[in-house]
Design a protein around this motif. Structure first.
Motif, PDB file in Angstrom:
ATOM      1  N   HIS A 163     -21.980  88.948  55.298  1.00  0.00           N
ATOM      2  CA  HIS A 163     -22.218  87.716  54.536  1.00  0.00           C
ATOM      3  C   HIS A 163     -23.557  87.133  54.997  1.00  0.00           C
ATOM      4  CE1 HIS A 163     -18.088  87.734  53.099  1.00  0.00           C
ATOM      5  NE2 HIS A 163     -17.689  87.936  54.342  1.00  0.00           N
ATOM      6  N   VAL A 164     -24.443  86.821  54.045  1.00  0.00           N
ATOM      7  CA  VAL A 164     -25.777  86.369  54.429  1.00  0.00           C
ATOM      8  C   VAL A 164     -26.008  84.921  54.010  1.00  0.00           C
ATOM      9  CG1 VAL A 164     -28.264  86.724  54.148  1.00  0.00           C
ATOM     10  CG2 VAL A 164     -26.726  88.700  54.257  1.00  0.00           C
ATOM     11  N   ALA A 165     -26.425  84.110  54.988  1.00  0.00           N
ATOM     12  CA  ALA A 165     -27.009  82.796  54.705  1.00  0.00           C
ATOM     13  C   ALA A 165     -28.489  82.904  55.067  1.00  0.00           C
ATOM     14  CB  ALA A 165     -26.336  81.720  55.546  1.00  0.00           C
ATOM     15  N   THR A 166     -29.335  82.150  54.361  1.00  0.00           N
ATOM     16  CA  THR A 166     -30.757  82.272  54.664  1.00  0.00           C
ATOM     17  C   THR A 166     -31.468  80.949  54.448  1.00  0.00           C
ATOM     18  OG1 THR A 166     -32.690  83.699  54.320  1.00  0.00           O
ATOM     19  CG2 THR A 166     -31.548  82.950  52.334  1.00  0.00           C
ATOM     20  N   THR A 167     -32.698  80.864  54.945  1.00  0.00           N
ATOM     21  CA  THR A 167     -33.523  79.675  54.736  1.00  0.00           C
ATOM     22  C   THR A 167     -34.821  80.088  54.062  1.00  0.00           C
ATOM     23  OG1 THR A 167     -34.629  79.898  56.879  1.00  0.00           O
ATOM     24  CG2 THR A 167     -32.645  78.538  56.826  1.00  0.00           C
ATOM     25  N   ALA A 168     -35.366  79.180  53.250  1.00  0.00           N
ATOM     26  CA  ALA A 168     -36.680  79.393  52.628  1.00  0.00           C
ATOM     27  C   ALA A 168     -37.220  78.023  52.242  1.00  0.00           C
ATOM     28  CB  ALA A 168     -36.558  80.304  51.414  1.00  0.00           C
ATOM     29  N   GLY A 169     -38.510  77.984  51.947  1.00  0.00           N
ATOM     30  CA  GLY A 169     -39.173  76.708  51.682  1.00  0.00           C
ATOM     31  C   GLY A 169     -39.309  76.405  50.202  1.00  0.00           C
ATOM     32  N   GLY A 170     -38.348  75.657  49.655  1.00  0.00           N
ATOM     33  CA  GLY A 170     -38.445  75.210  48.267  1.00  0.00           C
ATOM     34  C   GLY A 170     -37.409  75.853  47.374  1.00  0.00           C
ATOM     35  N   PRO A 171     -37.063  75.166  46.270  1.00  0.00           N
ATOM     36  CA  PRO A 171     -35.964  75.630  45.412  1.00  0.00           C
ATOM     37  C   PRO A 171     -36.240  76.969  44.728  1.00  0.00           C
ATOM     38  CG  PRO A 171     -37.000  73.615  44.536  1.00  0.00           C
ATOM     39  CD  PRO A 171     -37.568  73.838  45.885  1.00  0.00           C
ATOM     40  N   ASP A 172     -37.492  77.222  44.343  1.00  0.00           N
ATOM     41  CA  ASP A 172     -37.773  78.519  43.697  1.00  0.00           C
ATOM     42  C   ASP A 172     -37.514  79.664  44.665  1.00  0.00           C
ATOM     43  OD1 ASP A 172     -38.553  77.035  41.613  1.00  0.00           O
ATOM     44  OD2 ASP A 172     -40.715  77.413  41.820  1.00  0.00           O
ATOM     45  N   ARG A 173     -37.905  79.451  45.911  1.00  0.00           N
ATOM     46  CA  ARG A 173     -37.784  80.532  46.899  1.00  0.00           C
ATOM     47  C   ARG A 173     -36.323  80.719  47.313  1.00  0.00           C
ATOM     48  NH1 ARG A 173     -42.949  81.833  48.648  1.00  0.00           N
ATOM     49  NH2 ARG A 173     -42.608  82.249  50.849  1.00  0.00           N
ATOM     50  N   THR A 174     -35.559  79.636  47.435  1.00  0.00           N
ATOM     51  CA  THR A 174     -34.137  79.808  47.765  1.00  0.00           C
ATOM     52  C   THR A 174     -33.418  80.504  46.607  1.00  0.00           C
ATOM     53  OG1 THR A 174     -33.691  77.552  47.007  1.00  0.00           O
ATOM     54  CG2 THR A 174     -33.959  77.866  49.375  1.00  0.00           C
ATOM     55  N   ALA A 175     -33.805  80.191  45.372  1.00  0.00           N
ATOM     56  CA  ALA A 175     -33.157  80.837  44.213  1.00  0.00           C
ATOM     57  C   ALA A 175     -33.408  82.343  44.244  1.00  0.00           C
ATOM     58  CB  ALA A 175     -33.686  80.234  42.916  1.00  0.00           C
ATOM     59  N   ARG A 176     -34.611  82.729  44.601  1.00  0.00           N
ATOM     60  CA  ARG A 176     -34.914  84.169  44.646  1.00  0.00           C
ATOM     61  C   ARG A 176     -34.176  84.852  45.799  1.00  0.00           C
ATOM     62  NH1 ARG A 176     -41.128  85.413  43.576  1.00  0.00           N
ATOM     63  NH2 ARG A 176     -40.244  87.492  43.359  1.00  0.00           N
ATOM     64  N   CYS A 177     -33.978  84.130  46.899  1.00  0.00           N
ATOM     65  CA  CYS A 177     -33.186  84.700  48.016  1.00  0.00           C
ATOM     66  C   CYS A 177     -31.738  84.931  47.571  1.00  0.00           C
ATOM     67  CB  CYS A 177     -33.210  83.761  49.220  1.00  0.00           C
ATOM     68  SG  CYS A 177     -34.814  83.685  50.039  1.00  0.00           S
ATOM     69  N   ALA A 178     -31.207  84.016  46.774  1.00  0.00           N
ATOM     70  CA  ALA A 178     -29.842  84.186  46.272  1.00  0.00           C
ATOM     71  C   ALA A 178     -29.762  85.419  45.371  1.00  0.00           C
ATOM     72  CB  ALA A 178     -29.396  82.930  45.534  1.00  0.00           C
ATOM     73  N   GLU A 179     -30.796  85.626  44.556  1.00  0.00           N
ATOM     74  CA  GLU A 179     -30.816  86.824  43.689  1.00  0.00           C
ATOM     75  C   GLU A 179     -30.807  88.107  44.520  1.00  0.00           C
ATOM     76  OE1 GLU A 179     -34.268  86.462  41.216  1.00  0.00           O
ATOM     77  OE2 GLU A 179     -33.500  84.621  40.289  1.00  0.00           O
ATOM     78  N   LEU A 180     -31.371  88.049  45.729  1.00  0.00           N
ATOM     79  CA  LEU A 180     -31.403  89.247  46.590  1.00  0.00           C
ATOM     80  C   LEU A 180     -30.066  89.485  47.285  1.00  0.00           C
ATOM     81  CD1 LEU A 180     -34.931  88.857  48.250  1.00  0.00           C
ATOM     82  CD2 LEU A 180     -34.259  90.546  46.522  1.00  0.00           C
ATOM     83  N   GLY A 181     -29.144  88.507  47.189  1.00  0.00           N
ATOM     84  CA  GLY A 181     -27.813  88.735  47.763  1.00  0.00           C
ATOM     85  C   GLY A 181     -27.330  87.654  48.705  1.00  0.00           C
TER      86      GLY A 181
END
Ligand SMILES: NC(=O)c1ccc[n+]([C@@H]2O[C@H](COP(=O)([O-])OP(=O)(O)OC[C@H]3O[C@@H](n4cnc5c(N)ncnc54)[C@H](OP(=O)(O)O)[C@@H]3O)[C@@H](O)[C@H]2O)c1
Length: 321
Positions: A163-181
């Motif tokens: 199970h992966v949780a992650t951090t990124a800077g800004g809503p566009d980047r977090t959305a793309r991290c979610a697309e990666l899994g």
């Protein structure tokens, strides 16, 4: 061959300068470079804070893809093989010399140029997540899921059943991290990390892959479950911090830190062999892909460094001779 000369980092462009072609020794190959991955470590090297290890070329570049153009005695590779390779330096060039054991076959189904963004990430991740004893069903927090390492980390851990949780800077980047899994992607600019993490993993996460270091040490420890492991691979927020050993003791936590580049070649060979056996099948099945933000001409390496430093890049840049 031509190599990038960043000796004048204040200049808008770095010259491509000629160097004598390398000669392969025993169990070494020459790779004609199709592309070289750009890593944050290359920025640190050009800034003077991450010198290449003894014997490595002085110009940057930790990973390449390309075609074998010469082989030394006893090599298991053949002229014409398409490959990727982990190098100690010198990837920003038209040609590199690589020990056999740091070469992998170019993965099927991935454009050769894009495959240059894989070796440093997969080797760093395979060795670090192994040292942290990450196993299927556990929770992993990946700091910087939007980066070259992070985009591959999300996919690799997800493919491993983590199970992966992650951090990124800004809503566009977090959305793309979610697309990666990523099951949880936290905007580090606005959210409270510990409360977000405990919302999905009430006991805390089992492993943290940290690229931040000192500035996030206390928060990271507060996000770990009992017997959790903090694996530090980057120090973007510094190297010195106060550590509460009582917390480690009472919660049986582990803090480990590791680096790939300075390891002896024997260890790199073991890591590359592990990647070939366990990670390459996930790449070839499409579960782990390089996330290439842009392909940039090798002559524009200085511009590529400025783009990575600016924070605009999602995933990796690759330099194409
Ligand atoms: N130890 C090793 O062997 C090893 C090997 C390879 C890399 N590394 C290290 O790993 C790190 C990542 O390398 P890279 O090439 O993937 O760099 P990169 O592509 O530039 O990625 C940097 C990442 O850091 C994130 N970040 C910056 N500030 C943050 C913050 N406050 N909170 C959370 N995330 C933050 C960025 O997220 P946003 O841009 O979305 O804010 C971005 O995802 C570097 O520190 C590098 O030196 C270590």
């Amino acid at each position: 061959m031509l190599v990038v000369n960043p000796d004048t980092p204040s200049h808008d462009t770095w010259a491509l300068v000629p160097k004598p072609d390398p000669e392969p020794g025993a169990r070494e190959v020459i790779v004609d470079v199709a592309a070289a991955g750009v890593n944050r470590a290359d920025l640190l090297q050009v800034a003077g804070s991450y010198p290449p290890p003894p014997g490595a070329p002085s110009w940057p570049g930790l990973e390449v893809s390309g075609t074998v153009s010469a082989v030394g005695p006893g090599s298991r590779w053949q002229v014409g093989d398409e490959v990727v390779a982990l190098v100690e330096g010198g990837g920003y060039a038209t040609r590199v010399l690589v020990p056999d054991a740091q070469v992998l076959p170019a993965p099927h189904g991935v454009p050769l140029v894009d495959a240059a963004a894989l070796p440093e990430a997969v080797c760093t991740l395979w060795s670090t997540l192994g040292a942290a004893r990450l196993t299927a069903g556990e929770w992993l927090l990946v700091h910087g899921g939007s980066g070259g390492i992070g985009t591959v980390a999300i996919q690799l851990a997800t493919a491993m059943g983590v199970h992966v949780a992650t951090t990124a800077g800004g809503p566009d980047r977090t959305a793309r991290c979610a697309e990666l899994g990523a099951e949880l992607a936290i905007d580090h600019r606005s959210a409270d990390l510990a409360s977000e993490v405990h919302r999905v993993a009430p006991d805390g996460v089992d492993v943290i892959l940290d690229v931040l270091g000192a500035g996030s040490l206390a928060t990271n420890l507060s996000c770990l479950a009992v017997e959790g492991r903090l694996a530090i691979i980057g120090l973007q927020q510094g190297s010195r911090a106060e550590l509460d050993l009582g917390l480690l003791l009472s919660r049986r936590l582990t803090v480990l830190a590791t680096t790939l580049r300075s390891r002896p070649r024997t260890q790199k060979a073991e890591i590359v062999a592990g990647v070939a056996e366990h990670v390459w099948p996930l790449v070839e099945s499409g579960q782990v892909r390089p996330v290439v933000h842009d392909r940039v001409p090798l002559a524009e390496a200085a511009h590529a460094h400025r783009r990575l430093a600016s924070g605009e890049v999602f995933g990796s840049l690759v330099l194409v001779p």
